[in-house]
Every structure is written in structure tokens, then in C-alpha cells.
Design an enzyme around this catalytic site. Sequence first.
Site, mmCIF file in Angstrom:
data_model
loop_
_atom_site.group_PDB
_atom_site.id
_atom_site.type_symbol
_atom_site.label_atom_id
_atom_site.label_comp_id
_atom_site.label_asym_id
_atom_site.label_seq_id
_atom_site.Cartn_x
_atom_site.Cartn_y
_atom_site.Cartn_z
ATOM 1 N N GLY A 96 -8.818 90.870 -39.805
ATOM 2 C CA GLY A 96 -9.422 91.174 -41.105
ATOM 3 C C GLY A 96 -10.176 92.481 -40.996
ATOM 4 N N ARG A 97 -11.234 92.603 -41.781
ATOM 5 C CA ARG A 97 -11.977 93.873 -41.841
ATOM 6 C C ARG A 97 -12.477 94.328 -40.468
ATOM 7 N NH1 ARG A 97 -13.714 91.114 -46.991
ATOM 8 N NH2 ARG A 97 -14.442 89.591 -45.507
ATOM 9 N N ILE A 98 -13.195 93.442 -39.754
ATOM 10 C CA ILE A 98 -13.827 93.864 -38.496
ATOM 11 C C ILE A 98 -12.785 94.026 -37.388
ATOM 12 C CG2 ILE A 98 -15.565 93.254 -36.765
ATOM 13 C CD1 ILE A 98 -17.077 91.795 -39.079
ATOM 14 N N THR A 119 -18.178 88.107 -31.308
ATOM 15 C CA THR A 119 -19.197 88.511 -32.289
ATOM 16 C C THR A 119 -18.944 87.796 -33.614
ATOM 17 O OG1 THR A 119 -17.810 90.383 -32.915
ATOM 18 C CG2 THR A 119 -19.612 90.845 -31.384
ATOM 19 N N SER A 120 -18.105 86.728 -33.581
ATOM 20 C CA SER A 120 -17.759 86.099 -34.866
ATOM 21 C C SER A 120 -18.773 85.008 -35.224
ATOM 22 C CB SER A 120 -16.324 85.582 -34.834
ATOM 23 O OG SER A 120 -16.158 84.512 -33.922
ATOM 24 N N ARG A 121 -18.514 83.777 -34.835
ATOM 25 C CA ARG A 121 -19.477 82.699 -35.007
ATOM 26 C C ARG A 121 -19.436 81.829 -33.758
ATOM 27 N NH1 ARG A 121 -21.715 85.272 -38.272
ATOM 28 N NH2 ARG A 121 -22.063 84.823 -40.484
ATOM 29 N N GLU A 161 -28.197 78.383 -32.726
ATOM 30 C CA GLU A 161 -28.991 79.612 -32.662
ATOM 31 C C GLU A 161 -30.418 79.329 -33.113
ATOM 32 O OE1 GLU A 161 -26.936 82.717 -34.801
ATOM 33 O OE2 GLU A 161 -25.169 82.515 -33.538
ATOM 34 N N HIS A 219 -27.426 87.523 -31.784
ATOM 35 C CA HIS A 219 -26.790 87.672 -33.110
ATOM 36 C C HIS A 219 -27.214 89.013 -33.718
ATOM 37 C CE1 HIS A 219 -24.834 85.226 -36.524
ATOM 38 N NE2 HIS A 219 -24.604 86.515 -36.678
ATOM 39 N N ALA A 249 -25.052 92.000 -33.878
ATOM 40 C CA ALA A 249 -23.976 92.988 -34.052
ATOM 41 C C ALA A 249 -24.124 93.842 -35.309
ATOM 42 C CB ALA A 249 -22.615 92.289 -34.036
HETATM 43 P P1 NAD Z 1 -12.316 88.877 -42.688
HETATM 44 O O1 NAD Z 1 -12.233 87.711 -43.598
HETATM 45 O O2 NAD Z 1 -12.022 90.241 -43.242
HETATM 46 O O3 NAD Z 1 -11.394 88.671 -41.408
HETATM 47 C C1 NAD Z 1 -11.249 87.453 -40.750
HETATM 48 C C2 NAD Z 1 -9.790 87.313 -40.336
HETATM 49 O O4 NAD Z 1 -9.664 86.141 -39.526
HETATM 50 C C3 NAD Z 1 -8.830 87.151 -41.522
HETATM 51 O O5 NAD Z 1 -7.829 88.147 -41.480
HETATM 52 C C4 NAD Z 1 -8.249 85.771 -41.326
HETATM 53 O O6 NAD Z 1 -6.886 85.677 -41.730
HETATM 54 C C5 NAD Z 1 -8.379 85.603 -39.821
HETATM 55 N N1 NAD Z 1 -8.256 84.221 -39.385
HETATM 56 C C6 NAD Z 1 -8.522 83.081 -40.080
HETATM 57 N N2 NAD Z 1 -8.212 82.002 -39.322
HETATM 58 C C7 NAD Z 1 -7.775 82.475 -38.132
HETATM 59 C C8 NAD Z 1 -7.331 81.849 -36.942
HETATM 60 N N3 NAD Z 1 -7.275 80.522 -36.822
HETATM 61 N N4 NAD Z 1 -6.962 82.635 -35.916
HETATM 62 C C9 NAD Z 1 -7.009 83.979 -36.022
HETATM 63 N N5 NAD Z 1 -7.404 84.633 -37.130
HETATM 64 C C10 NAD Z 1 -7.801 83.882 -38.179
HETATM 65 O O7 NAD Z 1 -13.801 88.840 -42.108
HETATM 66 P P2 NAD Z 1 -14.600 90.019 -41.383
HETATM 67 O O8 NAD Z 1 -15.374 90.799 -42.382
HETATM 68 O O9 NAD Z 1 -13.673 90.737 -40.455
HETATM 69 O O10 NAD Z 1 -15.649 89.132 -40.537
HETATM 70 C C11 NAD Z 1 -15.199 88.197 -39.594
HETATM 71 C C12 NAD Z 1 -16.316 87.272 -39.177
HETATM 72 O O11 NAD Z 1 -17.203 87.959 -38.302
HETATM 73 C C13 NAD Z 1 -17.211 86.798 -40.328
HETATM 74 O O12 NAD Z 1 -16.667 85.676 -40.971
HETATM 75 C C14 NAD Z 1 -18.512 86.477 -39.628
HETATM 76 O O13 NAD Z 1 -18.556 85.120 -39.292
HETATM 77 C C15 NAD Z 1 -18.480 87.327 -38.357
HETATM 78 N N6 NAD Z 1 -19.506 88.395 -38.336
HETATM 79 C C16 NAD Z 1 -20.487 88.358 -37.383
HETATM 80 C C17 NAD Z 1 -21.434 89.372 -37.327
HETATM 81 C C18 NAD Z 1 -22.508 89.377 -36.290
HETATM 82 O O14 NAD Z 1 -23.595 89.888 -36.549
HETATM 83 N N7 NAD Z 1 -22.266 88.880 -35.098
HETATM 84 C C19 NAD Z 1 -21.387 90.423 -38.247
HETATM 85 C C20 NAD Z 1 -20.381 90.432 -39.194
HETATM 86 C C21 NAD Z 1 -19.431 89.412 -39.235
#
Ligand code: NAD
Length: 369
Positions: A160-162, A264-266, A295, A317, A319
Amino acid sequence: MSKKFRVFATCDIGESINLLRQRGYEVEVYPKPEAPPKSLIIEKVKSRIDGLITTLRDPIDAEVFEAGKGTLKVVAQIAVGFDNINRADANRCKIPFTHTADVLTEATAEFAFFMMGALARKMWTAEHLTRENKWGYWHPYLPFLGDEVTGKTIAVIGTGRIGLALIKKCTGFDMNILCYDPAYQNHEYVKAVQEMKDIRHAHGFSRDKTWIKYVPLEEALAEADFVSVHVPLLREGETTTPTYHLFNEKTLRTMKPTAYLVNTSRGPVVDEAALAKALRENWIAGVALDVYEKEPLPGDSPLRDPAIEDRCRLLPHFASAARITRLSTDPNRGMAGRTVQGLIDVLEGNYGGDITKMPYVVNKEAWGK
Ligand code: NAD
């Protein structure tokens, strides 16, 4: 503006709060740095506030939405992830919620990249050596060596975006890139990255030809030197591709013993008990974490084991924690600015009052046909 809107914020989001006050809003901000008790959030919602500003620390579930049914008009979350908000309950009570996608994408991606470098090049351990005055000599391989990032293979889990932003950064370091995402594949982007890689090679910027491709999860994990996770937290029943404990004994064992994991996801995307075992028993070379199953990280977490300290980086947490990213009042640059704009869009009926057209609203489906 005819109506004076009332808003409760569960934390201070800086100067952006004043933007609301300047518009005549009555805004109450929870003054402490930690999250308010849920009972206080419910009390505020029951007092018929119009808007609620939340963070990922606040459980916004059926109880909160029921308390605000018919009065609470919007929940504005200062984060892109919204696993603390129950989407089904929000939809049932017809309360829109917003998030801050995009503005934290580059900050989070660069942090993941830096974590990867700090981990593999042993920067934390090396600085400790210097600070503790244990740096006694320059030697070709003593007391330890790290691993290069440049030219290695990375698996990006979630494009996705990140994930896509991280891919750009890895391209500058001539990494081969394995992409995995069962729900969204951006083949155009991957094609463009390959073209960029070919140009870098043609001009002599990169010594070797490098590549990028989508592959199944097992292949990504088995082949990569680094694995970086960028998925939302999705539990069983919320999706056909849940991410809860996506990294478990089985998937961790699929990784190479020389490979590093970055999350850095969840937190709950990684089974921490399995991860601690993987580090103790050397199934993988190391891990860098920014997020945890609970957390803040509990004092008795197995991840604090001194035996794995040099291979386990633990960040709080952090990032997206960069000045402009967190606090800019500009909705195109800062999470705070975007949070406030999302709230204003709903309360002031921007976009002709059409929730489905408001860019920062997440649960548009509740207003669709
Ligand atoms: P996004 O929705 O643009 O991208 C997430 C991607 O994950 C999507 O393309 C989705 O299809 C994919 N996905 C869903 N299920 C999956 C699976 N089982 N296996 C592999 N890929 C799968 O979101 P984003 O903006 O890129 O952010 C991603 C996540 O990062 C957020 O949901 C948030 O939890 C986390 N995040 C953490 C911090 C931090 O401070 N640590 C900061 C920003 C975001």
C-alpha cells in the site's frame, strides 16, 4: 457558522486545536500525556459533543458509538491505522470516522529503512561499545561485524502507501525487491521501479542489474535478506486476508537464518512469543520493532531478554514521530492538520455534505447505495 460545535480531543494535537477555536468551536483537550480512561470518553460523548478526536490508544467500540448515536457526528483519528475503531459499530450507528493517510507515508517508510540499517549494521551495539569505553582497538572483524543493506534482497509485505514508499528508498540502495500483497498489487508502479533500476544500471550507478517482482508470501520470506511489514492489523472475520499473527512460528521459520525482520505496522501482526523464540534459537538474524502486541512494551516482555539484546531493536511506536509529519497544521503535510480538516469537512458539511466524497473519511460504505 451558525452552530457552535463542541469537540473533545483525547490528546493535545498542537496548534491545530487553535484552528478549531478560531472557527468558534468549543474544544476540550484531555490534558495528560497518557490516554484518558474509556469511561471519560463515554462521558464526554454522552454530553452530546459533535466531534471526537482520537488516537490509536483509544478503544472506540460499540459502547462509545452507542453513547453517541444521533449526536456524535464524527470521530477524527490522528493516525492512518484505525484498528482501535470498530468499523462495523461505526457503520451501524452511522458515525463517520476519518484518518490521516498519506501525510505520514514517507516519514514511516524512511523510519523503517533506518531501523533496517541500524539493526543490520549494529549501530546500537557499536555505540554502546564506544560509550561504555570498551572500544579498545580497530580490528578487521572484532568485536563484531554487521551486514550491508546495499545490494541485498528485501521482501516488502503489504504494497500500500507505505510499502510502495519504502520500495522507492530501497531502489536508491540497489536492493532487489520481492513484493507480497494478496489484496492490492500495483503492477504499474513495479514496472516503473524496474525501469528506474535499469536506468541506474545503464548509467553505472549500480554495479549489478537489480529487479523487483510480486511473489507469493512463502517465496518472499524464504528468499529475502530483509523483511519489512506494512500491513494494517486485520483480524479473523474482518477480511479474507487477516494479518493478525501473520508472523508466527511457521512464517518465521520460513525466513533465512541470516535474515532480518522489521515491523512498523501493528504489534499483533507478529506473534511476540514466537519471535522471542526465533531470536533465542537463531531462526532469524535479528528484528527491529516499532510496534508491539501490548503498548507500551511491558517490563516482563520476552523481547527484553538480555541474551537477544544485540539483535533486537525496540523503538517506542515512533515511525511517524517527525515534527512536520505529526504537527503541521497544513492538511497536506501534517497528521494534526489532516485530523482537523477531516473533522471540519464532516461538521461543516463540505463536499455538499456528501460523506462519500470527503477524502479523509474511512467508512464511506455506510453512506453508499
Ligand atoms: P495501506 O492501506 O495503504 O496499505 C496496506 C496494504 O496492506 C494494502 O495494500 C493491503 O492490500 C495490504 N494487505 C492487507 N492484508 C494483507 C496481508 N494479509 N498480507 C499482505 N498485505 C496485506 O496502509 P499504509 O498507509 O501503507 O499503512 C499501513 C499500516 O502501517 C497502517 O495500517 C498502520 O497500522 C501502520 N502504520 C504504523 C505507523 C507507525 O508509527 N509505526 C505509522 C503509519 C502507519
